[in-house]
Design a protein around this motif. Structure first.
Motif, PDB file in Angstrom:
ATOM      1  N   GLU A  59      -8.192  -5.204 -10.982  1.00  0.00           N
ATOM      2  CA  GLU A  59      -9.207  -4.526 -10.171  1.00  0.00           C
ATOM      3  C   GLU A  59      -8.773  -3.131  -9.754  1.00  0.00           C
ATOM      4  OE1 GLU A  59     -12.968  -4.449  -9.116  1.00  0.00           O
ATOM      5  OE2 GLU A  59     -12.062  -6.301  -9.895  1.00  0.00           O
ATOM      6  N   HIS A  60      -7.493  -2.957  -9.412  1.00  0.00           N
ATOM      7  CA  HIS A  60      -7.042  -1.660  -8.904  1.00  0.00           C
ATOM      8  C   HIS A  60      -6.958  -0.587  -9.997  1.00  0.00           C
ATOM      9  CE1 HIS A  60      -3.258  -3.263 -10.522  1.00  0.00           C
ATOM     10  NE2 HIS A  60      -2.735  -2.040 -10.432  1.00  0.00           N
ATOM     11  N   LEU A  61      -7.155  -0.992 -11.271  1.00  0.00           N
ATOM     12  CA  LEU A  61      -7.081  -0.023 -12.365  1.00  0.00           C
ATOM     13  C   LEU A  61      -8.406   0.165 -13.098  1.00  0.00           C
ATOM     14  CD1 LEU A  61      -3.638  -0.992 -13.978  1.00  0.00           C
ATOM     15  CD2 LEU A  61      -4.129   0.919 -12.436  1.00  0.00           C
ATOM     16  N   LYS A  62      -9.429  -0.556 -12.690  1.00  0.00           N
ATOM     17  CA  LYS A  62     -10.702  -0.507 -13.415  1.00  0.00           C
ATOM     18  C   LYS A  62     -11.307   0.899 -13.467  1.00  0.00           C
ATOM     19  CE  LYS A  62     -12.745  -5.126 -13.571  1.00  0.00           C
ATOM     20  NZ  LYS A  62     -11.586  -5.984 -13.425  1.00  0.00           N
ATOM     21  N   GLN A  63     -11.059   1.715 -12.467  1.00  0.00           N
ATOM     22  CA  GLN A  63     -11.644   3.051 -12.456  1.00  0.00           C
ATOM     23  C   GLN A  63     -11.063   3.947 -13.542  1.00  0.00           C
ATOM     24  OE1 GLN A  63      -9.547   1.925 -10.181  1.00  0.00           O
ATOM     25  NE2 GLN A  63      -8.133   3.525  -9.456  1.00  0.00           N
ATOM     26  N   HIS A  64      -9.959   3.525 -14.145  1.00  0.00           N
ATOM     27  CA  HIS A  64      -9.332   4.311 -15.213  1.00  0.00           C
ATOM     28  C   HIS A  64      -9.941   4.019 -16.581  1.00  0.00           C
ATOM     29  CE1 HIS A  64      -5.998   5.852 -12.727  1.00  0.00           C
ATOM     30  NE2 HIS A  64      -6.059   4.673 -12.120  1.00  0.00           N
ATOM     31  N   PHE A  65     -10.812   3.018 -16.672  1.00  0.00           N
ATOM     32  CA  PHE A  65     -11.369   2.588 -17.952  1.00  0.00           C
ATOM     33  C   PHE A  65     -12.888   2.749 -17.981  1.00  0.00           C
ATOM     34  CE2 PHE A  65      -7.337   0.461 -17.664  1.00  0.00           C
ATOM     35  CZ  PHE A  65      -6.899   0.287 -18.962  1.00  0.00           C
TER      36      PHE A  65
END
Length: 203
Positions: free
Chosen positions: A69-75
């Motif tokens: 969840e904490h990395l979804k904004q990168h994809f």
């Protein structure tokens, strides 16, 4: 939203991977796993993945579910791009992005070569089963381990290799009209030699 996403900051590196179908052979689960590891290790990435038609989104959802969840904004994971949009994308990100091919098996693989020839730095698996890899140097290939792919991405980011024209210049020489004609003539000569040898054996 797509064009806004590919606008990266100065300290970010854009990764692109585009396929017609999201299936076992494209190995996108490995791509996600490796890029998550790279992000967690501190490499500032933005990742655009395109694959599968608009009405077949279940496999795109499955890929999204692999991302913490904490990395979804990168994809950003979107439907496959028609050829004209794909070429437009490559033109927009040339000298700014890295194209990443993670296929387990790929006959020739036109897209990685097209990306590289249009100025998008490209890396491929170190595998004879991915035919496009024969046209890239060893430093542009990786084994199927997240740690090695992370190491290569870190080097690319540190050296800003994606701003260079070395791949494009090299591939354009390989696939030039002159080389095509030379290859065609060589093929004709080989056919003629074999035909002559066969005729001599018959006589």
């Amino acid at each position: 939203m797509r064009f806004k996403f590919i606008s990266v900051k100065k300290n970010e590196m854009l990764i692109i991977s585009t396929v017609a179908r999201i299936d076992y052979f494209k190995n996108l689960e490995f791509l996600i796993t490796s890029l998550v590891k790279s992000l967690d290790s501190g490499i500032p990435l933005k990742v655009l993945i395109a694959g599968d038609p608009k009405d077949k989104g279940e496999r795109r959802v499955a890929l999204i579910n692999l991302i913490p969840e904490h990395l979804k904004q990168h994809f950003l994971i979107i439907q496959t791009l028609p050829q004209n949009e794909l070429y437009s994308l490559f033109k927009l990100v040339r000298n700014k992005a890295t194209f990443l091919c993670t296929s387990r098996y790929e006959t020739l693989g036109i897209t990685p070569l097209e990306a590289a020839m249009m100025g998008v730095y490209t890396i491929t698996p170190n595998s004879s089963l991915v035919e496009a890899s024969m046209y890239f140097s060893d430093e542009d290939k990786f084994d199927y381990t997240p740690s090695q792919l992370e190491s290569i991405l870190r080097r690319i980011y540190k050296e800003k290799r994606y701003v260079r024209h070395l791949q494009a210049d090299y591939l354009k020489k390989i696939f030039s009209n002159e080389n095509f004609v030379e290859s065609l003539l060589s093929s004709f000569q080989l056919i003629e030699q074999r035909f002559t040898t066969k005729q001599e054996l018959i006589n």
